[in-house]
Design a protein around this motif. Structure first.
Motif, PDB file in Angstrom:
ATOM      1  N   LYS A   1      17.342  62.280  54.011  1.00  0.00           N
ATOM      2  CA  LYS A   1      17.919  61.935  55.594  1.00  0.00           C
ATOM      3  C   LYS A   1      17.533  63.894  56.140  1.00  0.00           C
ATOM      4  O   LYS A   1      16.454  63.881  57.256  1.00  0.00           O
ATOM      5  CB  LYS A   1      19.419  61.912  56.206  1.00  0.00           C
ATOM      6  N   GLY A   2      17.701  64.627  55.383  1.00  0.00           N
ATOM      7  CA  GLY A   2      17.639  65.966  55.786  1.00  0.00           C
ATOM      8  C   GLY A   2      15.708  66.179  55.378  1.00  0.00           C
ATOM      9  O   GLY A   2      15.206  67.420  55.727  1.00  0.00           O
ATOM     10  N   VAL A   3      15.091  65.723  54.131  1.00  0.00           N
ATOM     11  CA  VAL A   3      13.789  66.187  54.283  1.00  0.00           C
ATOM     12  C   VAL A   3      13.186  65.232  55.405  1.00  0.00           C
ATOM     13  O   VAL A   3      12.288  65.917  55.585  1.00  0.00           O
ATOM     14  CB  VAL A   3      13.798  65.604  53.010  1.00  0.00           C
ATOM     15  N   ASP A   4      13.357  63.772  55.594  1.00  0.00           N
ATOM     16  CA  ASP A   4      13.152  63.957  56.967  1.00  0.00           C
ATOM     17  C   ASP A   4      13.169  64.592  57.872  1.00  0.00           C
ATOM     18  O   ASP A   4      11.907  64.482  58.876  1.00  0.00           O
ATOM     19  CB  ASP A   4      13.372  62.329  57.113  1.00  0.00           C
ATOM     20  N   LEU A   5      14.079  64.742  58.449  1.00  0.00           N
ATOM     21  CA  LEU A   5      14.414  66.252  59.308  1.00  0.00           C
ATOM     22  C   LEU A   5      13.029  67.000  59.020  1.00  0.00           C
ATOM     23  O   LEU A   5      12.845  67.844  60.384  1.00  0.00           O
ATOM     24  CB  LEU A   5      15.686  66.213  59.599  1.00  0.00           C
ATOM     25  N   ALA A   6      13.160  67.630  58.049  1.00  0.00           N
ATOM     26  CA  ALA A   6      12.015  69.194  57.757  1.00  0.00           C
ATOM     27  C   ALA A   6      11.011  69.018  58.360  1.00  0.00           C
ATOM     28  O   ALA A   6      10.283  69.539  58.926  1.00  0.00           O
ATOM     29  CB  ALA A   6      12.720  69.736  56.817  1.00  0.00           C
ATOM     30  N   LYS A   7      10.811  67.534  57.773  1.00  0.00           N
ATOM     31  CA  LYS A   7       9.583  67.168  57.894  1.00  0.00           C
ATOM     32  C   LYS A   7       8.762  66.325  59.606  1.00  0.00           C
ATOM     33  O   LYS A   7       7.825  67.076  59.912  1.00  0.00           O
ATOM     34  CB  LYS A   7       8.282  66.327  57.371  1.00  0.00           C
ATOM     35  N   SER A   8       9.997  66.575  60.167  1.00  0.00           N
ATOM     36  CA  SER A   8       9.623  65.896  61.743  1.00  0.00           C
ATOM     37  C   SER A   8       9.713  66.749  62.568  1.00  0.00           C
ATOM     38  O   SER A   8       9.477  67.184  63.589  1.00  0.00           O
ATOM     39  CB  SER A   8      11.056  64.996  62.430  1.00  0.00           C
ATOM     40  N   VAL A   9       9.953  68.564  61.837  1.00  0.00           N
ATOM     41  CA  VAL A   9       9.969  69.656  62.639  1.00  0.00           C
ATOM     42  C   VAL A   9       8.899  70.759  62.542  1.00  0.00           C
ATOM     43  O   VAL A   9       8.950  71.373  62.320  1.00  0.00           O
ATOM     44  CB  VAL A   9      11.418  70.609  62.576  1.00  0.00           C
ATOM     45  N   GLY A  10       8.006  69.958  61.198  1.00  0.00           N
ATOM     46  CA  GLY A  10       6.726  70.694  60.742  1.00  0.00           C
ATOM     47  C   GLY A  10       6.768  70.825  59.531  1.00  0.00           C
ATOM     48  O   GLY A  10       6.137  71.784  59.015  1.00  0.00           O
ATOM     49  N   LEU A  11       8.036  71.387  58.620  1.00  0.00           N
ATOM     50  CA  LEU A  11       8.308  71.738  57.100  1.00  0.00           C
ATOM     51  C   LEU A  11       7.359  71.313  56.473  1.00  0.00           C
ATOM     52  O   LEU A  11       7.499  70.286  56.463  1.00  0.00           O
ATOM     53  CB  LEU A  11       9.474  72.304  57.245  1.00  0.00           C
ATOM     54  N   SER A  12       6.732  71.496  54.997  1.00  0.00           N
ATOM     55  CA  SER A  12       6.295  70.506  54.246  1.00  0.00           C
ATOM     56  C   SER A  12       7.191  70.806  53.249  1.00  0.00           C
ATOM     57  O   SER A  12       7.548  71.320  52.609  1.00  0.00           O
ATOM     58  CB  SER A  12       5.482  71.535  53.564  1.00  0.00           C
ATOM     59  N   ALA A  13       8.150  69.520  53.479  1.00  0.00           N
ATOM     60  CA  ALA A  13       9.714  69.558  52.347  1.00  0.00           C
ATOM     61  C   ALA A  13       9.678  69.007  51.395  1.00  0.00           C
ATOM     62  O   ALA A  13       9.031  66.933  51.419  1.00  0.00           O
ATOM     63  CB  ALA A  13      10.533  69.015  53.488  1.00  0.00           C
TER      64      ALA A  13
END
Length: 191
Positions: free
Chosen positions: A107-119
Motif C-alpha cells: 500500500k505504501g509503495v503504491d501511494l509513493a508511486k502515485s505521488v511521483g516517487l520511484s519507490a
C-alpha cells in the motif's frame, strides 16, 4: 498490487552512480527511505515526500515484529514462566504477521508511486525496538534521508510513550525529515 522487494534484514543497495567529484558538484544518486506503517500519518509523510523531495530511489520500509517478540510473550519469559509453546503455531503467527506487513508495505509503495516517487518496498524485522530497526535499515540501505511521520501524541500520553520519530531523530546519523501529524492544520496566530 505489486509485491515489495522483501528483505527480512535490510541489505545494502549498490550505488552505481554514487560519486562525489570533489569540485562542489554532487553526482550522488539520492536515496530516500520512508518509514511506513499504514497509518494516516505515514500516508501524509509519503505525500509530503512526493511533493517536496526528489530522489532517484525511495525505499518504503515497513518494520514488523515476530509474534515471539510480542511484549506479552517477552514478559512471561522474563518472569521465569516459560510455558510450552508449539513452535509450529508460533511460526504460523510469524508468517501471518510478516504477510500483513507485506500488504501494508505494498500500500505504501503504491501511494509513493502515485505521488511521483520511484519507490521500492522493503521489510525490516524488529529485533528490539521499531526505531532501532528503522535506523539500522537506513544504514543498511545507505539512504541520504529518512522520512517519517509522527502520531501527534501530546500531554500525558506523549510523556508516557516515547515517539518512534523522536527516537529515530535522536539516534539516526543521517538527515531525518519528520512530518508532524497536525501539519495540515494552520496554527492559530496570536499577536
Amino acid at each position: 498490487m505489486a509485491a515489495p522487494d522483501v528483505a527480512v534484514r535490510a541489505t545494502t543497495v549498490p550505488r552505481t552512480s554514487a560519486t562525489r567529484s570533489g569540485d562542489g558538484q554532487n553526482n550522488l544518486q539520492n536515496v530516500l527511505m520512508i518509514a511506513y506503517d499504514g497509518s494516516p500519518n505515514a500516508d501524509r509523510a509519503i505525500r509530503y515526500a512526493g511533493q517536496f523531495l526528489r530522489a532517484e530511489t525511495a525505499f518504503v520500509v515497513t518494520a514488523w515484529q515476530p509474534g515471539g517478540m510480542s511484549p506479552t510473550r517477552l514478559s512471561t519469559l522474563s518472569g521465569g514462566m516459560q510455558p510450552f509453546i508449539d513452535t509450529r503455531l508460533e511460526a504460523g503467527v510469524d508468517h501471518a504477521l510478516e504477510s500483513e506487513a507485506e500488504t501494508i508495505n505494498c500500500k505504501g509503495v503504491d501511494l509513493a508511486k502515485s505521488v511521483g516517487l520511484s519507490a521500492r518496498g522493503s521489510l525490516v524485522e524488529v529485533e528490539s525496538t521499531v526505531w532501532g530497526a528503522l535506523v539500522a535499515a537506513a544504514d543498511a540501505l545507505d539512504v541520504d534521508l529518512l522520512v517519517t511521520g509522527t502520531r501527534g501524541a501530546s500531554g500525558l500520553r506523549a510523556l508516557l510513550h516515547s515517539s518512534v520519530a523522536e527516537r529515530v531523530l535522536k539516534h539516526c546519523h543521517r538527515p531525518v525529515f519528520i512530518v508532524p501529524a497536525q501539519c495540515e492544520k494552520q496554527p492559530p496566530v496570536t499577536l
